[in-house]
Write a protein that holds these residues in place. Structure first.
Motif, PDB file in Angstrom:
ATOM      1  N   ASP A   1     -16.271  13.481   0.022  1.00  0.00           N
ATOM      2  CA  ASP A   1     -14.705  13.087  -0.382  1.00  0.00           C
ATOM      3  C   ASP A   1     -13.832  13.791   0.732  1.00  0.00           C
ATOM      4  O   ASP A   1     -13.557  14.788   1.304  1.00  0.00           O
TER       5      ASP A   1
ATOM      6  N   THR B   1      -9.777  13.704   1.949  1.00  0.00           N
ATOM      7  CA  THR B   1      -8.267  13.701   1.515  1.00  0.00           C
ATOM      8  C   THR B   1      -7.510  12.788   2.297  1.00  0.00           C
ATOM      9  O   THR B   1      -8.213  12.612   3.518  1.00  0.00           O
ATOM     10  N   PRO B   2      -6.270  12.660   1.931  1.00  0.00           N
ATOM     11  CA  PRO B   2      -5.381  11.643   3.041  1.00  0.00           C
ATOM     12  C   PRO B   2      -5.493  12.257   4.244  1.00  0.00           C
ATOM     13  O   PRO B   2      -5.287  11.702   5.486  1.00  0.00           O
ATOM     14  N   GLU B   3      -5.404  13.713   4.361  1.00  0.00           N
ATOM     15  CA  GLU B   3      -5.053  14.444   5.678  1.00  0.00           C
ATOM     16  C   GLU B   3      -6.598  14.176   6.398  1.00  0.00           C
ATOM     17  O   GLU B   3      -6.342  13.983   7.696  1.00  0.00           O
ATOM     18  N   ASP B   4      -7.711  14.420   5.789  1.00  0.00           N
ATOM     19  CA  ASP B   4      -8.967  14.008   6.624  1.00  0.00           C
ATOM     20  C   ASP B   4      -8.828  12.575   7.077  1.00  0.00           C
ATOM     21  O   ASP B   4      -9.332  12.352   8.380  1.00  0.00           O
TER      22      ASP B   4
ATOM     23  N   ASP C   1     -14.151   6.112   0.824  1.00  0.00           N
ATOM     24  CA  ASP C   1     -12.824   6.669   1.220  1.00  0.00           C
ATOM     25  C   ASP C   1     -12.160   6.434   2.420  1.00  0.00           C
ATOM     26  O   ASP C   1     -10.809   6.394   2.565  1.00  0.00           O
TER      27      ASP C   1
END
Length: 758
Positions: free
Chosen positions: A212, A214-217, A248
């Motif tokens: 999973d 995140t947008p930051e990842d 993602d």
């Protein structure tokens, strides 16, 4: 059609690397001989792949201990405490892996965790604020050049920048965004140097991309690779993912200037859908993982050909290979001379998977693959079931009701009953179960299996070892004892040998971590218990002492996760079959007066889906009930323990509580007892035994170190439900270090207990 391999087993077909490294640890050989053994193995591995016509052969995938540690060392991520020892390069490397205790100092090893959802353990890199990130090692370059001297062109491989930062532990104030520029420069320097050496491709392993994000990842992924790839010179770059799909970040991966993208079409449930919905750029190569890299069953060619044909509708340039590194399977079926061919013809270990790739390559290039002999042989092999079902076992599973998964009364009431029954002191001390498997134990077991030692002589030896172990535990003052598990070669293999439905290899070794290798059983048919397994040994030990003796069992989820499972039944069905077999053993132990029974679920976290949205539906909905099924029928007075090791548990504490065990012990010391704070914050209800010292290191903790750990646990958890124990079983340790460490542990617990009472 071309073929590719992501990584290859390292330890040697006869575990040559394991034995050489352990000889080096004991001072029996020097670094030169160790390096010669490693070079011989690398040559054999490259030549095996070359012989099967593999077009993209990896280099740099070999490791003395761990490939993540290798990447950390390459980029100078060596914490100051190891530099301060003043050891040479190889000794410093092993100090990071195992810890060091000697004339140069005393340091613990790096933390160890499971490699995503596998039974392989990696060393967690540490990034200090003072770290100077740059190329400091030469391994990846040396091994590429070594292969070229053998006439073999390889694709150097290392952990990618994104996964390295996601797995690393930042020990100071800096975080990934603060060192991104330094990481970019270091990876660009690797590309430039390999390009100068003439390398055509490099492989960056990025399994973190299937988790999973995140947008930051996703922003970090792009911020790392755009500048890295802008200076890649002549070398092409493959970003290799595995263990799942990249739902993602698929669009971002396509937009980045990678030359190749590796996708898993075995475990990546959405990989084909992503391809169908979004397509694939004509100027990139798709490395398609279509042969399972983690299970040992023969590939069904018809299904794989169908998958590749569909992939080719959307990708112009396709290379086929395994779904992940072959590190996770044994070397070759040809070494299994004791198993009948009725079994082995269904197996594909690493060498056999190479041959499967070669055959698939020919079939995919054939105008009529179904007419080819390889295709016909494969169809004939896989036609029909491998074995007959056990109708009684299946009926027993089908008859289960909700009551079979519920233990009554509830935990708080049981806790009071067990306290009164067991009458243990505060901070009770115990071990996780196994004691050192000394050379005499291994020698007589091997001789017994070969028929060189009579059964009665073997039994006398085992019972003498149990008696000595119980006596020594009493002498040092442990509160809850174990019988030592001298009759067991492995916590899963031993139980599998005592159950119907399992098949065992002779040389099917797989690396778990460092020099630790396991031989996973193969679940062939339906599982049942036809006789008691541990009762005799537990009852014998119990009769030697007035102190409680734990019955020691392996849980159903760990049995499943540490075996190669059959593929014709869902995991839930297999887990419940095993659970019913272990349940019978639990009730037998209880009937024979064993009041504490430990059912280890060391691998509970291991097969947890990498995406949280899949946790319950795909795994926890049956894994937690499988454990509850094992112990739901015992009396209130019987205390049920379980143990878990080398994973992150912070995000599944509630699920662990739902197992409804009375006491749960965890690996904790190697990660600086970080778990203790999680237990405090969550209000963890069962008894807890966070490990107070690391058993995967040969160092002996002193009393003050252990007292500090115990005090930290007491402050966080409180003394009422706290148990004192090592991190894990002691099977792999030497006798002297084991008894010295346990003596210190018991003394530390007694002194903290006195502080609390005073």
């Amino acid at each position: 059609m071309r073929t590719s391999v992501i990584g290859y087993p390292r330890i040697g077909a006869a575990r040559e690397l394991k034995f050489a490294v352990e000889k080096y640890f004991r001072g029996e050989i020097g670094a030169g001989e160790l390096r010669r053994t490693a070079a011989e193995l690398r040559s054999a591995h490259w030549r095996a792949q070359q012989a099967c016509g593999i077009n993209f052969i990896p280099s740099g995938d070999f490791s003395f201990y761990d490939h993540v540690l290798d990447t950390a060392v390459l980029f100078n991520l060596v914490p100051e405490r190891y530099r301060a020892l003043g050891l040479d390069e190889l000794e410093t490397y092993f100090a990071m892996a195992r810890g060091y205790q000697g004339p140069r100092g005393d340091v613990k090893a790096l933390a160890m965790r499971k490699w995503f959802n596998t039974n392989y353990h990696y060393l967690v890199p540490e990034i200090e604020d003072s770290a100077e990130i740059r190329i400091a090692g030469s391994k990846i370059f040396d091994e590429y050049e070594e292969a070229r001297r053998l006439g073999i062109e390889t694709r150097p491989a290392l952990v990618g920048a994104f996964t390295l930062l996601k797995l690393a532990r930042f020990t100071g104030r800096k975080r990934a965004e603060h060192i991104a520029d330094d990481i970019v420069r270091a990876y660009r320097d690797v590309l430039a140097r390999l390009g100068e050496m003439g390398a055509r491709w490099i492989q960056f392993d990025e399994p973190s991309l299937v988790t999973d994000l995140t947008p930051e990842d996703i922003r970090l992924l792009a911020e790392l690779y755009r500048p890295i790839l802008s200076g890649k010179h002549s070398v092409k770059v493959l970003v290799q993912t595995y263990f799942g799909d990249v739902r993602d970040c698929y669009d971002v991966l396509l937009s980045l200037p990678f030359d190749g993208i590796g996708l898993d079409f075995v475990e990546g449930v959405q990989s084909l859908v992503l391809l169908q919905k979004h397509g694939f750029p004509e100027n990139k190569t798709l490395f398609a993982g279509v042969v399972s890299g983690r299970n040992i069953w023969r590939n069904r060619y018809a299904d794989t050909l169908r998958t590749v044909r569909e992939i080719r509708r959307y990708a112009r340039d396709v290379v086929i290979g395994p779904s992940c590194s072959l590190l996770h399977v044994p070397y070759s079926v040809k070494h299994e001379t004791r198993l009948p061919q009725d079994y082995t013809r269904h197996f594909a270990f690493a060498e056999e998977k190479l041959r499967e790739l070669a055959e698939l390559k020919r079939l995919l290039d054939s105008p009529n693959p179904t007419k080819e002999e390889a295709y016909k042989r494969n169809e004939a092999l896989l036609a029909g079931p491998r074995c007959k079902p056990d109708e009684a076992v299946r009926a027993r599973v089908a008859a289960l009701t909700e009551r079979d998964f519920t233990r009554l009364p509830a935990l708080p009431e049981r806790e009071a009953i067990q306290r009164n029954n067991l009458k243990l002191p505060p901070l009770p001390t115990t071990t996780i179960g196994s004691f050192p498997q000394t050379p005499d134990v291994r020698a007589i077991r091997a001789a017994y299996r070969k028929g060189e030692v009579p059964e009665e002589a073997y039994r006398r030896f085992i019972f003498d070892k149990i008696a000595d172990c119980v006596r020594r535990q009493e002498e040092i003052g442990l509160d809850v004892l174990v019988h030592g598990e001298f009759e067991r070669s492995d916590m899963v293999e031993y139980f599998g040998e005592c159950l119907d439905g399992f098949v065992f290899t002779t040389n099917g070794w797989v690396q778990s971590y460092g020099t630790r290798c396991v031989k996973p059983p193969i679940i062939w048919g339906d599982v049942r218990r036809s006789r008691p397994i541990t009762v005799e040994h537990a009852v014998f030990a119990d009769g030697l002492t007035d102190r409680p003796v734990k019955g020691m069992l392996t849980g159903p989820v760990t049995m499943l996760n540490w075996s190669f499972p059959r593929e014709d039944l869902p995991p839930k069905e297999i887990a419940f079959q095993i659970a019913l077999a272990i349940r019978d053993e639990v009730l037998d132990l209880e009937a024979h007066g064993i009041d504490i029974i430990q059912i280890d679920e060391a691998a509970l976290r291991e097969k947890l889906p990498l995406r949280r949205s899949d946790w319950h539906a795909q795994y926890l909905s049956w894994a937690i009930p499988a454990f509850r099924l094992v112990h739901s029928g015992v009396r209130s007075e019987t205390q049920i323990h379980t143990h878990m090791c080398y994973s992150r548990f912070e995000d599944m504490i509630r699920e662990i509580e739902a197992m409804d065990a009375d006491v749960i012990s965890f690996e904790a010391s190697r990660s600086d007892l970080e778990l203790v704070e999680t237990l405090r914050a969550s209000g963890f209800r069962p008894g807890a035994g966070p490990g107070v010292y690391d058993i995967h290191s040969p160092r002996i903790p002193d009393v003050e170190e252990l007292k500090a750990a115990i005090r930290k646990m007491v402050r966080a958890i409180g003394p009422a439900r706290l148990w004192i124990n090592p991190d894990c079983g002691l099977k792999t340790r030497g006798e002297d270090e084991t008894w010295a460490s346990l003596r210190h542990m018991v003394q530390a617990a007694a002194e903290v207990r006195a502080e609390l009472e005073g």
